[in-house]
Design an enzyme around this catalytic site. Structure first.
Site, short mmCIF file in Angstrom:
data_model
loop_
_atom_site.label_atom_id
_atom_site.label_comp_id
_atom_site.label_asym_id
_atom_site.label_seq_id
_atom_site.Cartn_x
_atom_site.Cartn_y
_atom_site.Cartn_z
N HIS A 156 -92.21 11.02 34.32
CA HIS A 156 -93.04 10.57 35.54
C HIS A 156 -91.87 10.44 36.65
O HIS A 156 -92.63 10.21 37.66
CB HIS A 156 -94.30 10.00 36.08
CG HIS A 156 -95.07 9.41 34.65
ND1 HIS A 156 -96.35 11.00 34.06
CD2 HIS A 156 -95.35 9.37 33.31
CE1 HIS A 156 -96.72 11.08 33.35
NE2 HIS A 156 -96.50 10.00 32.22
N SER A 277 -69.42 19.06 52.98
CA SER A 277 -70.85 20.13 54.18
C SER A 277 -69.21 20.28 55.48
O SER A 277 -68.14 19.53 56.20
CB SER A 277 -71.35 18.35 54.58
OG SER A 277 -71.72 18.78 56.01
N LYS A 283 -69.56 13.71 52.79
CA LYS A 283 -70.89 14.71 51.87
C LYS A 283 -69.79 15.27 51.19
O LYS A 283 -68.94 15.62 50.63
CB LYS A 283 -71.89 15.74 52.87
CG LYS A 283 -72.71 14.83 53.58
CD LYS A 283 -73.76 14.96 52.38
CE LYS A 283 -74.49 16.32 51.86
NZ LYS A 283 -75.33 16.54 52.16
N GLU A 290 -75.94 22.61 41.76
CA GLU A 290 -77.01 23.03 42.34
C GLU A 290 -77.73 24.51 41.70
O GLU A 290 -78.42 25.47 41.77
CB GLU A 290 -77.46 23.02 43.18
CG GLU A 290 -77.63 21.42 43.79
CD GLU A 290 -77.04 21.51 45.45
OE1 GLU A 290 -78.20 21.04 46.06
OE2 GLU A 290 -76.51 21.66 46.22
#
Ligand code: ARG
Length: 457
Positions: A156, A277, A283, A290
């Site tokens: 979970h 970024s 970043k 992804e």
């Protein structure tokens, strides 16, 4: 010129031609079409359609074409041929003249395309099997160097019980091993030659189809011509293998994306697979992962698309089936790319052990141990579970770990608790105890690594 001009008095509308032509994607079957054509020319000798001199001329020309195609497959795209079968035949006629026009005797593009595609699938499966094994190997190597890297295991997405980074790696080895075996199963069923089934009813020339299958490297020849030209089960199976494989890779990617967050901080990804970024200088984004996660979607789409294309199709061949290729090519290319990219991502990861350990120590991941400890002291498990639940509430209230509670405090929950509880609550003891097959104990993990290495050797 199209292969079928005689029946027509008017030229095809350019818009229809564009809509109908498949060369822009089936050019990828060029090698298979040529190899299939060479085998077919040999079969035509056995039924006296060609003499061996003619066959040799055809074979030489087809081999020359094969060389050209291998050197620059994209040249095919310059042509306005309808499909790869028309293109190969056209090129052959250009090379050998009228003799080239004999090759299509007794053959149809329907058994031809089925053969080409199966040959292509066999080749592609080999590449996928290789990549699947490479990723398993990379995971085993990563497991090997991270056997003592303790981190929280989750259910979970709540910290549940401590595991090791190695055990996590080996979980994905299992998934990939199943992907590998699914591909091998698919390969067995698809290894049956369609050539010599003609358009739908079989070829009118008494060709030894088993022999022909052998020449093409197939294990056998198909049994029913109607089924053969309309069967795309291998496409469905490969798409389904890819769909499942990509689900695995997307979960792998998601786990790593989470491990790499500032919040978890269990790993750091290498610069070579991350990007920055344009606005925020701090970043470092996990783009490779992804994209692996994201590309899972189009592969599921290809499977669903093909299922729907085939659903309700009457026997035998229908042009709908030309829609089999783009989705298959894209799905298998995508899967292969993602397998390679996953290896690259693993190659440079850095496991931040102190951080992993700290996280594993928090979150009451050793609660089960306390319950098991009480069980060993004669408390029934259900009761023990309740007692530990209360102890956890108290520890949370004090903002400390279970093992930070004093013996006097622990005894308030159960008098069965003694001084010997503390070693039980140590992380290492949580790991050591899980020593049944498949568990996270160092011994089991070491065994799993050895076993995986042997299998992958
Ligand atoms: N381009 C076609 C395909 O991919 C080849 C088979 C054509 N057969 C036909 N009867 N028109 O399916």
């Amino acid at each position: 010129m199209a292969l079928w001009g005689g029946r027509f008095t008017q030229a095809a509308d350019q818009r229809f031609k564009q809509f109908n032509d498949s060369l822009r994607f089936d050019y990828r079957l060029a090698e298979q079409d040529i190899v299939g054509s060479i085998a077919w020319s040999k079969a035509l000798v056995t039924v006296n359609v060609l003499n061996s001199d003619e066959q040799q001329q055809l074979e030489a020309a087809l081999n020359a074409l094969l060389e050209e195609v291998r050197a620059s497959p994209e040249q095919i795209l310059q042509s306005d041929a309808e499909d790869i079968h028309s293109w190969v035949e056209g090129q052959l006629i250009e090379k050998v003249g009228a003799l080239g026009k004999k090759l299509h005797t007794g053959r149809s593009r329907n058994d031809q395309v089925a053969t080409d595609l199966k040959l292509w699938c066999k080749m592609q499966v080999e590449a996928l099997l290789g990549a699947t094994r490479e990723l398993q190997q990379a995971l085993v190597v990563t497991a090997e160097v991270n056997q003592d890297a303790v981190m929280p295991g989750y259910t979970h997405l709540q910290r549940a019980q401590p595991v090791t980074f190695a055990h996590w790696c080996l979980a994905y080895v299992e998934m990939l091993a199943r992907d590998e075996s699914r591909l091998q199963d698919t390969l067995k069923r698809l290894d049956v030659s369609p050539l010599g089934c003609g358009a739908l009813a079989g070829t009118a020339y008494e060709i030894d189809r088993q022999q022909l299958a052998g020449w093409l490297g197939f294990a056998s020849a198909t049994r029913n011509s109607l089924d053969t030209v309309s069967d795309r089960d291998h496409v469905l199976e490969l798409l389904s293998d890819a769909a499942i494989g990509m689900v695995h890779l997307s979960r792998f990617a998601e786990d790593m994306i989470f491990f790499n967050t500032g919040e978890a901080g269990f790993i750091e990804l290498a610069d070579k697979v991350t990007s920055g970024s344009s606005l925020m200088p701090q970043k470092k984004n996990p783009d490779a992962l992804e994209l692996i996660r994201g590309k899972c979607g189009r592969v599921q789409g290809a499977l669903t698309g093909m299922m729907m294309t085939l659903k309700g199709l009457p026997l035998a061949y229908n042009k709908d089936m030309q829609e089999d290729k783009e989705g298959l090519f894209d799905a298998l290319d995508t899967w292969l790319d993602c397998l390679h990219m996953s290896v690259l991502v693993l190659d440079g990861i850095q496991v931040k052990r102190p951080h992993c350990q700290e996280a594993a120590e928090q979150g009451y991941a050793n609660s089960t141990e306390l319950a098991d400890y009480l069980v060993a002291k004669g408390v029934p498990f259900r009761e023990a579970h309740h007692i530990v639940g209360e102890a956890v509430v108290e520890a949370i209230k004090q903002g400390v770990a279970l093992e930070a509670l004093s013996l006097a405090q622990l005894k308030q929950f159960s008098t069965a608790i003694e001084e010997d509880v503390y070693p039980t609550l140590a992380l290492q003891s949580c790991l050591d105890k899980r020593n049944a097959q498949g568990g996270v104990s160092p011994q089991q993990v070491a065994y799993a690594i050895t076993e995986a290495k042997q299998r992958l050797a």
